[in-house]
Design a protein around this motif. Structure first.
Motif, PDB file in Angstrom:
ATOM      1  N   GLN A  37      40.969  50.223  30.040  1.00 26.76           N
ATOM      2  CA  GLN A  37      41.207  51.185  30.805  1.00 26.76           C
ATOM      3  C   GLN A  37      42.053  50.691  32.091  1.00 26.76           C
ATOM      4  OE1 GLN A  37      37.474  52.831  32.333  1.00 26.76           O
ATOM      5  NE2 GLN A  37      37.563  54.445  30.813  1.00 26.76           N
ATOM      6  N   ASP A  38      42.716  51.747  32.751  1.00 27.21           N
ATOM      7  CA  ASP A  38      43.844  51.400  33.688  1.00 27.21           C
ATOM      8  C   ASP A  38      43.269  51.542  35.214  1.00 27.21           C
ATOM      9  OD1 ASP A  38      45.961  50.932  35.222  1.00 27.21           O
ATOM     10  OD2 ASP A  38      47.172  52.762  34.478  1.00 27.21           O
ATOM     11  N   PRO A  39      43.119  50.462  35.822  1.00 29.63           N
ATOM     12  CA  PRO A  39      42.693  50.241  37.175  1.00 29.63           C
ATOM     13  C   PRO A  39      43.663  50.933  38.143  1.00 29.63           C
ATOM     14  CG  PRO A  39      42.522  48.043  36.221  1.00 29.63           C
ATOM     15  CD  PRO A  39      43.368  48.979  35.181  1.00 29.63           C
ATOM     16  N   HIS A  40      44.888  51.120  37.740  1.00 31.65           N
ATOM     17  CA  HIS A  40      45.816  51.983  38.785  1.00 31.65           C
ATOM     18  C   HIS A  40      45.103  53.329  38.518  1.00 31.65           C
ATOM     19  CE1 HIS A  40      48.488  48.658  39.732  1.00 31.65           C
ATOM     20  NE2 HIS A  40      48.593  48.167  38.617  1.00 31.65           N
ATOM     21  N   VAL A  75      32.432  45.764  32.875  1.00 34.91           N
ATOM     22  CA  VAL A  75      33.945  46.075  32.717  1.00 34.91           C
ATOM     23  C   VAL A  75      34.641  45.015  33.703  1.00 34.91           C
ATOM     24  CG1 VAL A  75      35.613  47.618  32.879  1.00 34.91           C
ATOM     25  CG2 VAL A  75      33.262  48.437  32.288  1.00 34.91           C
ATOM     26  N   THR A  76      35.712  44.498  33.227  1.00 38.16           N
ATOM     27  CA  THR A  76      36.131  43.222  33.842  1.00 38.16           C
ATOM     28  C   THR A  76      37.832  43.528  34.240  1.00 38.16           C
ATOM     29  OG1 THR A  76      34.859  41.694  32.756  1.00 38.16           O
ATOM     30  CG2 THR A  76      36.865  40.779  33.775  1.00 38.16           C
ATOM     31  N   VAL A  77      38.044  43.249  35.553  1.00 44.48           N
ATOM     32  CA  VAL A  77      39.361  43.462  36.124  1.00 44.48           C
ATOM     33  C   VAL A  77      39.986  42.147  36.604  1.00 44.48           C
ATOM     34  CG1 VAL A  77      40.767  44.987  37.500  1.00 44.48           C
ATOM     35  CG2 VAL A  77      38.686  45.996  36.687  1.00 44.48           C
ATOM     36  N   GLY A  83      43.252  42.302  46.066  1.00 44.72           N
ATOM     37  CA  GLY A  83      42.231  43.251  44.963  1.00 44.72           C
ATOM     38  C   GLY A  83      43.227  44.268  44.312  1.00 44.72           C
ATOM     39  N   ASN A  84      44.531  43.886  44.228  1.00 43.08           N
ATOM     40  CA  ASN A  84      45.485  44.780  43.348  1.00 43.08           C
ATOM     41  C   ASN A  84      45.315  44.158  41.984  1.00 43.08           C
ATOM     42  OD1 ASN A  84      46.790  46.171  45.592  1.00 43.08           O
ATOM     43  ND2 ASN A  84      47.741  44.021  46.054  1.00 43.08           N
ATOM     44  N   PRO A  85      45.144  45.139  40.926  1.00 43.44           N
ATOM     45  CA  PRO A  85      45.045  44.492  39.447  1.00 43.44           C
ATOM     46  C   PRO A  85      46.338  43.982  38.916  1.00 43.44           C
ATOM     47  CG  PRO A  85      45.319  46.777  39.516  1.00 43.44           C
ATOM     48  CD  PRO A  85      45.535  46.541  41.007  1.00 43.44           C
ATOM     49  N   LEU A  86      46.059  43.022  38.282  1.00 44.04           N
ATOM     50  CA  LEU A  86      46.905  42.135  37.422  1.00 44.04           C
ATOM     51  C   LEU A  86      47.044  42.444  36.104  1.00 44.04           C
ATOM     52  CD1 LEU A  86      46.604  38.772  39.026  1.00 44.04           C
ATOM     53  CD2 LEU A  86      48.113  40.357  39.633  1.00 44.04           C
ATOM     54  N   GLY A  87      46.221  43.284  35.317  1.00 47.59           N
ATOM     55  CA  GLY A  87      46.278  43.724  34.154  1.00 47.59           C
ATOM     56  C   GLY A  87      45.284  44.954  33.807  1.00 47.59           C
ATOM     57  N   PRO A  88      45.004  45.020  32.471  1.00 46.97           N
ATOM     58  CA  PRO A  88      44.038  46.220  32.412  1.00 46.97           C
ATOM     59  C   PRO A  88      42.748  45.691  32.574  1.00 46.97           C
ATOM     60  CG  PRO A  88      44.585  44.957  30.466  1.00 46.97           C
ATOM     61  CD  PRO A  88      45.428  44.324  31.347  1.00 46.97           C
ATOM     62  N   ALA A  89      41.725  46.934  32.611  1.00 47.78           N
ATOM     63  CA  ALA A  89      40.231  46.589  32.645  1.00 47.78           C
ATOM     64  C   ALA A  89      39.932  46.661  31.374  1.00 47.78           C
ATOM     65  CB  ALA A  89      39.743  47.772  33.594  1.00 47.78           C
ATOM     66  N   ILE A  90      39.139  45.448  30.868  1.00 44.99           N
ATOM     67  CA  ILE A  90      38.423  45.343  29.686  1.00 44.99           C
ATOM     68  C   ILE A  90      37.257  46.296  29.614  1.00 44.99           C
ATOM     69  CG2 ILE A  90      37.890  44.059  27.950  1.00 44.99           C
ATOM     70  CD1 ILE A  90      40.668  43.674  28.364  1.00 44.99           C
ATOM     71  N   SER A  91      36.856  47.236  28.897  1.00 44.72           N
ATOM     72  CA  SER A  91      35.724  48.144  28.928  1.00 44.72           C
ATOM     73  C   SER A  91      34.672  47.284  28.163  1.00 44.72           C
ATOM     74  CB  SER A  91      36.330  49.205  27.954  1.00 44.72           C
ATOM     75  OG  SER A  91      35.138  49.835  27.778  1.00 44.72           O
ATOM     76  N   LEU A 141      35.482  37.673  30.021  1.00 47.94           N
ATOM     77  CA  LEU A 141      36.092  36.591  30.613  1.00 47.94           C
ATOM     78  C   LEU A 141      36.935  35.734  29.592  1.00 47.94           C
ATOM     79  CD1 LEU A 141      33.901  35.789  33.478  1.00 47.94           C
ATOM     80  CD2 LEU A 141      36.239  36.309  33.710  1.00 47.94           C
ATOM     81  N   LEU A 142      35.941  35.531  28.527  1.00 46.59           N
ATOM     82  CA  LEU A 142      36.453  34.570  27.456  1.00 46.59           C
ATOM     83  C   LEU A 142      37.640  35.024  26.762  1.00 46.59           C
ATOM     84  CD1 LEU A 142      33.147  33.383  26.294  1.00 46.59           C
ATOM     85  CD2 LEU A 142      34.882  32.002  27.606  1.00 46.59           C
ATOM     86  N   PHE A 143      37.705  36.402  26.543  1.00 45.98           N
ATOM     87  CA  PHE A 143      38.870  37.352  25.969  1.00 45.98           C
ATOM     88  C   PHE A 143      40.040  36.865  26.829  1.00 45.98           C
ATOM     89  CE2 PHE A 143      41.768  40.607  26.172  1.00 45.98           C
ATOM     90  CZ  PHE A 143      42.254  40.572  24.898  1.00 45.98           C
ATOM     91  N   PHE A 144      40.079  37.160  27.996  1.00 46.42           N
ATOM     92  CA  PHE A 144      41.265  36.626  29.026  1.00 46.42           C
ATOM     93  C   PHE A 144      41.614  35.134  28.937  1.00 46.42           C
ATOM     94  CE2 PHE A 144      40.211  40.754  31.596  1.00 46.42           C
ATOM     95  CZ  PHE A 144      41.533  41.383  31.221  1.00 46.42           C
ATOM     96  N   LYS A 145      40.732  34.312  28.956  1.00 44.23           N
ATOM     97  CA  LYS A 145      41.070  33.016  28.988  1.00 44.23           C
ATOM     98  C   LYS A 145      41.763  32.582  27.524  1.00 44.23           C
ATOM     99  CE  LYS A 145      38.973  28.321  29.694  1.00 44.23           C
ATOM    100  NZ  LYS A 145      37.810  27.609  30.243  1.00 44.23           N
ATOM    101  N   HIS A 146      41.141  32.923  26.472  1.00 43.46           N
ATOM    102  CA  HIS A 146      41.743  32.524  25.347  1.00 43.46           C
ATOM    103  C   HIS A 146      43.080  33.259  24.683  1.00 43.46           C
ATOM    104  CE1 HIS A 146      38.718  29.358  24.629  1.00 43.46           C
ATOM    105  NE2 HIS A 146      37.810  30.348  25.147  1.00 43.46           N
ATOM    106  N   GLU A 147      43.045  34.690  24.854  1.00 41.11           N
ATOM    107  CA  GLU A 147      44.018  35.559  24.351  1.00 41.11           C
ATOM    108  C   GLU A 147      45.006  36.019  25.339  1.00 41.11           C
ATOM    109  OE1 GLU A 147      43.222  38.141  21.193  1.00 41.11           O
ATOM    110  OE2 GLU A 147      41.059  36.921  20.553  1.00 41.11           O
ATOM    111  N   ARG A 148      44.804  35.854  26.629  1.00 41.93           N
ATOM    112  CA  ARG A 148      45.686  36.284  27.620  1.00 41.93           C
ATOM    113  C   ARG A 148      45.564  35.214  28.942  1.00 41.93           C
ATOM    114  NH1 ARG A 148      47.612  41.303  28.338  1.00 41.93           N
ATOM    115  NH2 ARG A 148      49.018  40.229  29.710  1.00 41.93           N
ATOM    116  N   PRO A 149      46.082  34.171  28.326  1.00 43.73           N
ATOM    117  CA  PRO A 149      45.828  32.821  29.288  1.00 43.73           C
ATOM    118  C   PRO A 149      46.744  33.097  30.868  1.00 43.73           C
ATOM    119  CG  PRO A 149      47.109  32.152  27.376  1.00 43.73           C
ATOM    120  CD  PRO A 149      46.356  33.546  26.887  1.00 43.73           C
ATOM    121  N   ASP A 150      47.853  33.793  30.419  1.00 40.80           N
ATOM    122  CA  ASP A 150      48.717  34.027  31.493  1.00 40.80           C
ATOM    123  C   ASP A 150      48.206  35.003  32.595  1.00 40.80           C
ATOM    124  OD1 ASP A 150      48.471  36.106  29.708  1.00 40.80           O
ATOM    125  OD2 ASP A 150      50.382  37.189  30.422  1.00 40.80           O
ATOM    126  N   LEU A 151      47.347  35.767  32.144  1.00 41.24           N
ATOM    127  CA  LEU A 151      46.392  36.745  33.158  1.00 41.24           C
ATOM    128  C   LEU A 151      45.385  35.987  33.755  1.00 41.24           C
ATOM    129  CD1 LEU A 151      46.385  40.357  31.671  1.00 41.24           C
ATOM    130  CD2 LEU A 151      47.460  39.578  33.605  1.00 41.24           C
TER     131      LEU A 151
END
Length: 521
Positions: A37-40, A75-77, A83-91, A141-151
């Motif tokens: 989902q889109d936090p914006h 759900v992780t943002v 507090g501004n979002p840097l990427g999508p929210a993982i549902s 969290l682990l998805f972000f760390k391993h597949e979106r390390p930039d975020l």
């Protein structure tokens, strides 16, 4: 804010509700089990709805003392320091973190894929353990760390939706003792003093500095940012209290404040719960307890997955597809569906629906089983399909009730029913008949979460005491079970359970390839 919509309302300390506003939010489904989902969009919809709620009650705006946010959870943002979002929210529906969770929890000797010593520690400290399906905060969290390390590197903190909204409201990034529960990284043995645990962080490979500081559930985060207060039409000294998971606020809004007073919720998803005085877990049936929105208490966590979404899916995919020029749109589509269902006798002429369109959560961790209509014939009509969906969700709730009652060691003599599903008198009666007990509907079932969040805020401000809350939730109507349908629904419930047992191997075979799909990049 749930999975599909934002709702805002003004709620008094007496439980009166005014100026309700609703805005839709969208979910993007991705290959490999992704759901984002889109936090914006969240923030835009919250501001829009809140502005209209305040503007719709000009005589009340100056009386608003606090803002309280209650939302979907797990759900992780990723956010920056403001507090501004840097990427999508993982549902919570996202399963892309599953392989990384499996790596974290495994070891020898193994118990159902978990290292025995790790499983013991997780249960002892957190009351549960990370889901190997990846459908929780740690999986995200682990998805972000391993597949979106930039975020992952760029993120100041990873937060839940209610804490993200609070950060946008106040400029302060923090979480409550209850809202970080689904990350399985906190020691919750004392609900008044919850903290991240170094061993759990080490096993997960998550740095504590990536997680928000924790505050008591009944604390005030801070005042509204001046420009936010001005935009919403609120006083500049209006404060924001700590946010809550929707299950926390729902228990209060349903009037299930005393220990062992049961309730259930049917909206996009469904669950059954009650407050309890202790921490407990039943991993076999995916049941646990988490710190409640009332300080020092716990609440049962028994999230069952899709419920009202099944009716929405039937409406949009088969009966009233949006944008189809051959189908005349209904003025009130859900009233139309309700009328269709009412035209069919109880039991839907033995048409069964299994509501697992996104897998089974509680009381079985089974992401591969799917939904189906069983026993269709040439006499089956659209009305049968609608009623069968309503009855299938009720059978699923009966399955859950059996395990929740065993878990808490009490039988619920009646149950309170909240959520959008409770607006339907027919569905209330179906639940009374299928569950075989009185169903109590509070006066504001659709916004019971907002009522509960407001009551928790009044407790945080010292306006109300917890023991005053239950008496302020008015009951609109009680639905008694119909004796004539008892034998029919008992028989169909038995077939419902048999269908799960017998079809489960088939679904696992059909969906085996999906398990092996490459993860989305």
């Amino acid at each position: 804010m749930g999975t599909s919509a934002v709702k805002t309302a003004l709620v008094s300390s007496r439980g009166e509700v005014a100026s309700v506003q609703t805005r839709p939010i969208t979910t993007k489904l991705l290959p490999g089990g992704g759901a984002e989902q889109d936090p914006h969009e969240w923030w835009a919809m919250v501001r829009s709805a809140a502005r209209d709620s305040v503007a719709g009650a000009p005589d009340l705006a100056h009386k608003v003392a606090a803002v309280a946010c209650t939302t979907q959870w797990a759900v992780t943002v990723p956010v920056d320091a403001h507090g501004n979002p840097l990427g999508p929210a993982i549902s919570w529906m996202d399963t892309r973190g599953a392989p990384y969770v499996s790596q974290v929890v495994r070891g020898w000797p193994s118990v159902s894929g978990y290292a025995a010593y790790k499983l013991y520690t997780w249960i002892r400290l957190t009351g549960g353990a990370p889901s190997r399906s990846g459908m929780d905060g740690l999986g995200h969290l682990l998805f972000f760390k391993h597949e979106r390390p930039d975020l992952y590197r760029a993120a100041y903190k990873f937060v839940e939706p209610m804490d993200y909204l609070n950060a946008r409201l106040t400029g302060r990034v923090a979480a409550s003792y209850g809202t970080m529960f689904p990350y399985w990284l906190t020691d919750i043995r004392n609900p008044r003093r919850v903290a991240y645990h170094p061993q759990l962080l080490a096993w997960a490979g998550i740095e504590q500095e990536k997680l928000p500081p924790l505050q008591p559930v009944d604390s005030v985060l801070g005042p509204l940012l001046p420009h936010v207060a001005e935009e919403l039409g609120l006083k500049p000294d209006t404060v924001v209290v700590m946010g809550s998971c929707d299950g926390h606020s729902a228990a209060i809004g349903a009037g299930s404040v005393r220990d062992f007073v049961g309730y259930f919720y049917v909206g996009t998803t469904a669950w059954m719960s009650c407050h309890v005085p202790w921490k407990r877990s039943d991993l076999r049936h995916m049941l646990t307890t988490m710190p409640a929105a009332i300080a020092g208490r716990y609440v049962v966590a028994a999230e069952q997955g899709m419920a009202g979404r099944c009716l929405e899916f039937l409406k949009d995919s088969l009966l009233l597809p949006p944008g189809d020029p051959t189908v005349a749109p209904a003025t009130d589509p859900y009233a139309y569906l309700n009328d269709l269902a009412a035209s069919v006798p109880p039991g839907s002429d033995n048409l069964l629906f299994t509501p697992w369109i996104n897998g089974v959560l509680v009381p079985a961790d089974d992401p591969w089983t799917r939904s189906a209509f069983l026993n269709q014939s040439h006499r089956t009509t659209r009305a049968h399909y609608v009623r069968a969906v309503m009855e299938g969700v009720a059978f699923n709730m009966r399955w859950l009730r059996h395990h929740v009652q065993k878990f808490v060691g009490k039988t619920f003599p009646d149950l309170r029913f909240i959520g959008g599903g409770a607006v339907s008198d027919l569905w209330c009666q179906i639940f009374a008949d299928v569950l075989g007990c009185p169903i109590l509907r509070p006066a504001h079932p659709r916004v019971a979460n907002a009522v509960g969040a407001a009551f928790a805020a009044f407790v945080a401000l010292g306006v109300l005491a917890p023991e005053e809350l239950e008496g302020r939730v008015a009951i609109d109507r009680t639905f008694q079970p119909t004796p004539a349908t008892r034998a029919l629904y008992d028989e169909l419930y038995g077939e419902f359970l048999a269908a799960y047992r017998q079809l489960r191997p088939l679904y696992h075979r059909l969906n085996r390839k999906r398990r092996a799909e490459p993860q989305a990049q």
